[in-house]
Design a protein around this motif. Structure first.
Motif, PDB file in Angstrom:
ATOM      1  N   TRP A   1     -21.344  -1.627 -34.821  1.00 38.74           N
ATOM      2  CA  TRP A   1     -20.769  -2.969 -34.946  1.00 38.74           C
ATOM      3  C   TRP A   1     -20.748  -3.420 -36.402  1.00 38.74           C
ATOM      4  CZ3 TRP A   1     -18.247  -6.126 -31.686  1.00 38.74           C
ATOM      5  CH2 TRP A   1     -18.077  -7.452 -32.073  1.00 38.74           C
ATOM      6  N   GLN A   2     -21.855  -3.218 -37.110  1.00 37.29           N
ATOM      7  CA  GLN A   2     -21.923  -3.610 -38.518  1.00 37.29           C
ATOM      8  C   GLN A   2     -20.895  -2.849 -39.355  1.00 37.29           C
ATOM      9  OE1 GLN A   2     -26.137  -2.721 -38.912  1.00 37.29           O
ATOM     10  NE2 GLN A   2     -26.568  -4.869 -39.359  1.00 37.29           N
ATOM     11  N   LEU A   3     -20.745  -1.563 -39.094  1.00 32.15           N
ATOM     12  CA  LEU A   3     -19.783  -0.762 -39.847  1.00 32.15           C
ATOM     13  C   LEU A   3     -18.346  -1.194 -39.583  1.00 32.15           C
ATOM     14  CD1 LEU A   3     -21.337   2.787 -39.445  1.00 32.15           C
ATOM     15  CD2 LEU A   3     -20.957   1.587 -41.598  1.00 32.15           C
ATOM     16  N   SER A   4     -18.085  -1.690 -38.397  1.00 33.15           N
ATOM     17  CA  SER A   4     -16.718  -2.032 -38.024  1.00 33.15           C
ATOM     18  C   SER A   4     -16.316  -3.452 -38.370  1.00 33.15           C
ATOM     19  CB  SER A   4     -16.514  -1.829 -36.523  1.00 33.15           C
ATOM     20  OG  SER A   4     -16.773  -0.506 -36.178  1.00 33.15           O
ATOM     21  N   PHE A   5     -17.229  -4.403 -38.203  1.00 30.46           N
ATOM     22  CA  PHE A   5     -16.818  -5.796 -38.256  1.00 30.46           C
ATOM     23  C   PHE A   5     -17.517  -6.663 -39.287  1.00 30.46           C
ATOM     24  CE2 PHE A   5     -15.997  -4.364 -33.881  1.00 30.46           C
ATOM     25  CZ  PHE A   5     -14.623  -4.484 -33.906  1.00 30.46           C
ATOM     26  N   GLU A   6     -18.495  -6.161 -39.993  1.00 27.04           N
ATOM     27  CA  GLU A   6     -19.171  -6.986 -40.989  1.00 27.04           C
ATOM     28  C   GLU A   6     -18.683  -6.594 -42.376  1.00 27.04           C
ATOM     29  OE1 GLU A   6     -23.385  -6.997 -40.463  1.00 27.04           O
ATOM     30  OE2 GLU A   6     -23.246  -7.892 -38.488  1.00 27.04           O
ATOM     31  N   GLY A   7     -18.045  -7.538 -43.050  1.00 31.33           N
ATOM     32  CA  GLY A   7     -17.522  -7.277 -44.380  1.00 31.33           C
ATOM     33  C   GLY A   7     -16.216  -6.508 -44.318  1.00 31.33           C
ATOM     34  N   PRO A   8     -15.632  -6.249 -45.471  1.00 26.96           N
ATOM     35  CA  PRO A   8     -14.376  -5.485 -45.487  1.00 26.96           C
ATOM     36  C   PRO A   8     -14.662  -4.024 -45.149  1.00 26.96           C
ATOM     37  CG  PRO A   8     -15.119  -5.924 -47.719  1.00 26.96           C
ATOM     38  CD  PRO A   8     -16.071  -6.641 -46.803  1.00 26.96           C
ATOM     39  N   SER A   9     -14.112  -3.562 -44.057  1.00 29.15           N
ATOM     40  CA  SER A   9     -14.398  -2.206 -43.600  1.00 29.15           C
ATOM     41  C   SER A   9     -13.110  -1.513 -43.181  1.00 29.15           C
ATOM     42  CB  SER A   9     -15.368  -2.245 -42.421  1.00 29.15           C
ATOM     43  OG  SER A   9     -15.529  -0.955 -41.880  1.00 29.15           O
ATOM     44  N   PRO A  10     -12.973  -0.230 -43.524  1.00 33.48           N
ATOM     45  CA  PRO A  10     -11.800   0.515 -43.075  1.00 33.48           C
ATOM     46  C   PRO A  10     -11.929   1.038 -41.648  1.00 33.48           C
ATOM     47  CG  PRO A  10     -13.154   1.919 -44.431  1.00 33.48           C
ATOM     48  CD  PRO A  10     -13.801   0.564 -44.426  1.00 33.48           C
ATOM     49  N   VAL A  11     -13.125   0.873 -41.028  1.00 33.71           N
ATOM     50  CA  VAL A  11     -13.351   1.394 -39.683  1.00 33.71           C
ATOM     51  C   VAL A  11     -12.493   0.601 -38.696  1.00 33.71           C
ATOM     52  CG1 VAL A  11     -15.063   1.784 -37.879  1.00 33.71           C
ATOM     53  CG2 VAL A  11     -15.675   2.151 -40.270  1.00 33.71           C
ATOM     54  N   ARG A  12     -11.752   1.323 -37.845  1.00 34.73           N
ATOM     55  CA  ARG A  12     -10.791   0.694 -36.946  1.00 34.73           C
ATOM     56  C   ARG A  12     -11.304   0.522 -35.527  1.00 34.73           C
ATOM     57  NH1 ARG A  12      -8.490  -1.329 -40.931  1.00 34.73           N
ATOM     58  NH2 ARG A  12      -7.039  -0.069 -42.099  1.00 34.73           N
ATOM     59  N   GLY A  13     -12.361   1.242 -35.147  1.00 33.93           N
ATOM     60  CA  GLY A  13     -12.814   1.104 -33.782  1.00 33.93           C
ATOM     61  C   GLY A  13     -14.159   1.766 -33.553  1.00 33.93           C
ATOM     62  N   ILE A  14     -14.707   1.495 -32.356  1.00 30.01           N
ATOM     63  CA  ILE A  14     -15.998   2.021 -31.942  1.00 30.01           C
ATOM     64  C   ILE A  14     -15.827   2.743 -30.616  1.00 30.01           C
ATOM     65  CG2 ILE A  14     -18.347   1.424 -31.251  1.00 30.01           C
ATOM     66  CD1 ILE A  14     -18.069  -1.150 -32.849  1.00 30.01           C
ATOM     67  N   ALA A  15     -16.448   3.901 -30.487  1.00 27.76           N
ATOM     68  CA  ALA A  15     -16.502   4.588 -29.206  1.00 27.76           C
ATOM     69  C   ALA A  15     -17.968   4.786 -28.864  1.00 27.76           C
ATOM     70  CB  ALA A  15     -15.790   5.938 -29.283  1.00 27.76           C
ATOM     71  N   LEU A  16     -18.408   4.242 -27.741  1.00 23.21           N
ATOM     72  CA  LEU A  16     -19.798   4.385 -27.315  1.00 23.21           C
ATOM     73  C   LEU A  16     -19.907   5.505 -26.310  1.00 23.21           C
ATOM     74  CD1 LEU A  16     -20.932   0.677 -26.854  1.00 23.21           C
ATOM     75  CD2 LEU A  16     -21.404   2.201 -28.757  1.00 23.21           C
ATOM     76  N   THR A  17     -20.896   6.382 -26.484  1.00 21.25           N
ATOM     77  CA  THR A  17     -21.102   7.474 -25.537  1.00 21.25           C
ATOM     78  C   THR A  17     -21.910   7.026 -24.342  1.00 21.25           C
ATOM     79  OG1 THR A  17     -23.041   8.221 -26.758  1.00 21.25           O
ATOM     80  CG2 THR A  17     -20.927   9.235 -27.335  1.00 21.25           C
ATOM     81  N   ASP A  18     -22.663   5.938 -24.479  1.00 24.06           N
ATOM     82  CA  ASP A  18     -23.383   5.336 -23.357  1.00 24.06           C
ATOM     83  C   ASP A  18     -23.715   3.906 -23.727  1.00 24.06           C
ATOM     84  OD1 ASP A  18     -25.458   5.524 -25.184  1.00 24.06           O
ATOM     85  OD2 ASP A  18     -26.734   6.762 -23.949  1.00 24.06           O
ATOM     86  N   GLY A  19     -24.069   3.097 -22.773  1.00 23.18           N
ATOM     87  CA  GLY A  19     -24.450   1.718 -23.030  1.00 23.18           C
ATOM     88  C   GLY A  19     -23.260   0.830 -23.317  1.00 23.18           C
ATOM     89  N   TRP A  20     -23.500  -0.315 -23.984  1.00 19.06           N
ATOM     90  CA  TRP A  20     -22.480  -1.294 -24.262  1.00 19.06           C
ATOM     91  C   TRP A  20     -22.912  -2.129 -25.453  1.00 19.06           C
ATOM     92  CZ3 TRP A  20     -25.853  -1.246 -20.275  1.00 19.06           C
ATOM     93  CH2 TRP A  20     -26.806  -2.275 -20.251  1.00 19.06           C
ATOM     94  N   ILE A  21     -21.988  -2.899 -25.975  1.00 19.96           N
ATOM     95  CA  ILE A  21     -22.311  -3.855 -27.035  1.00 19.96           C
ATOM     96  C   ILE A  21     -22.403  -5.210 -26.364  1.00 19.96           C
ATOM     97  CG2 ILE A  21     -21.513  -4.970 -29.138  1.00 19.96           C
ATOM     98  CD1 ILE A  21     -20.163  -2.389 -29.908  1.00 19.96           C
ATOM     99  N   SER A  22     -23.576  -5.806 -26.401  1.00 22.44           N
ATOM    100  CA  SER A  22     -23.776  -7.083 -25.712  1.00 22.44           C
ATOM    101  C   SER A  22     -23.586  -8.234 -26.697  1.00 22.44           C
ATOM    102  CB  SER A  22     -25.172  -7.143 -25.115  1.00 22.44           C
ATOM    103  OG  SER A  22     -26.138  -7.143 -26.144  1.00 22.44           O
ATOM    104  N   ALA A  23     -23.584  -9.427 -26.157  1.00 21.35           N
ATOM    105  CA  ALA A  23     -23.442 -10.617 -26.986  1.00 21.35           C
ATOM    106  C   ALA A  23     -24.618 -10.745 -27.939  1.00 21.35           C
ATOM    107  CB  ALA A  23     -23.333 -11.855 -26.109  1.00 21.35           C
TER     108      ALA A  23
END
Length: 171
Positions: A149-171
């Motif tokens: 999440w930090q790599l994708s959405f915090e600050g200017p980042s070129p990362v376009r998406g996240i793929a989780l192999t298990d679990g979820w991103i909670s609030a």
């Protein structure tokens, strides 16, 4: 302004930058240096970033007009390189991907302190290997979801998406 004199330090720095640029444009230069290993059309390169760590990059050697996408594996320390390569080999070839395994100096699980390592790897691959900055994804498990999440959405980042192999991103 016209430059009338350059010091030897500036000239050597310019020459060094020119050599790095030539090697980035010529993948065979890495092979001549012994840094690239090729198995079944998949090349393995190891990139060193001094105190930040290193990265292992798997990419296809098949010529194509499509720029390679980048997949960053955040939680790969529990698997061997053979396991990772066997899982990703078909996707590397079919989708022209670069699969990247960032490794911090401690060779431990990546944390928020390793974000500069990941961003340095991305910058190098996007520039030197001419990767497609529109196709950068981080792959994570539940324990590394926060870092993804930090790599994708915090600050200017070129990362376009996240793929989780298990679990979820909670609030």
């Amino acid at each position: 302004e016209e430059v009338t004199h350059l010091s030897t330090e500036v000239l050597s720095a310019i020459n060094d930058i020119g050599k790095v640029a030539q090697n980035a444009d010529n993948p065979d230069a890495d092979a001549a240096a012994g840094e690239v290993q090729v198995v079944d059309n998949i090349s393995r390169r190891e990139l060193s970033y001094e105190q930040r760590g290193r990265a292992i990059v798997y990419s296809s050697r098949v010529a194509t007009t499509v720029l390679p996408g980048i997949v960053i594996l955040l939680a790969s320390e529990s698997e061997s390189e053979e396991q990772i390569l066997s899982r990703w080999k078909l996707l590397i070839d079919s989708h022209n991907l670069m699969v990247v395994l960032p490794v911090n100096p401690e060779k431990s699980r990546l944390t928020a302190e390793d974000i500069p390592l990941v961003m340095t790897v991305l910058k190098g691959l996007a520039g030197g290997a001419k990767a497609d900055t529109g196709r950068i994804v981080v792959v994570s498990n539940r324990e590394q979801a926060r870092l993804a999440w930090q790599l994708s959405f915090e600050g200017p980042s070129p990362v376009r998406g996240i793929a989780l192999t298990d679990g979820w991103i909670s609030a």
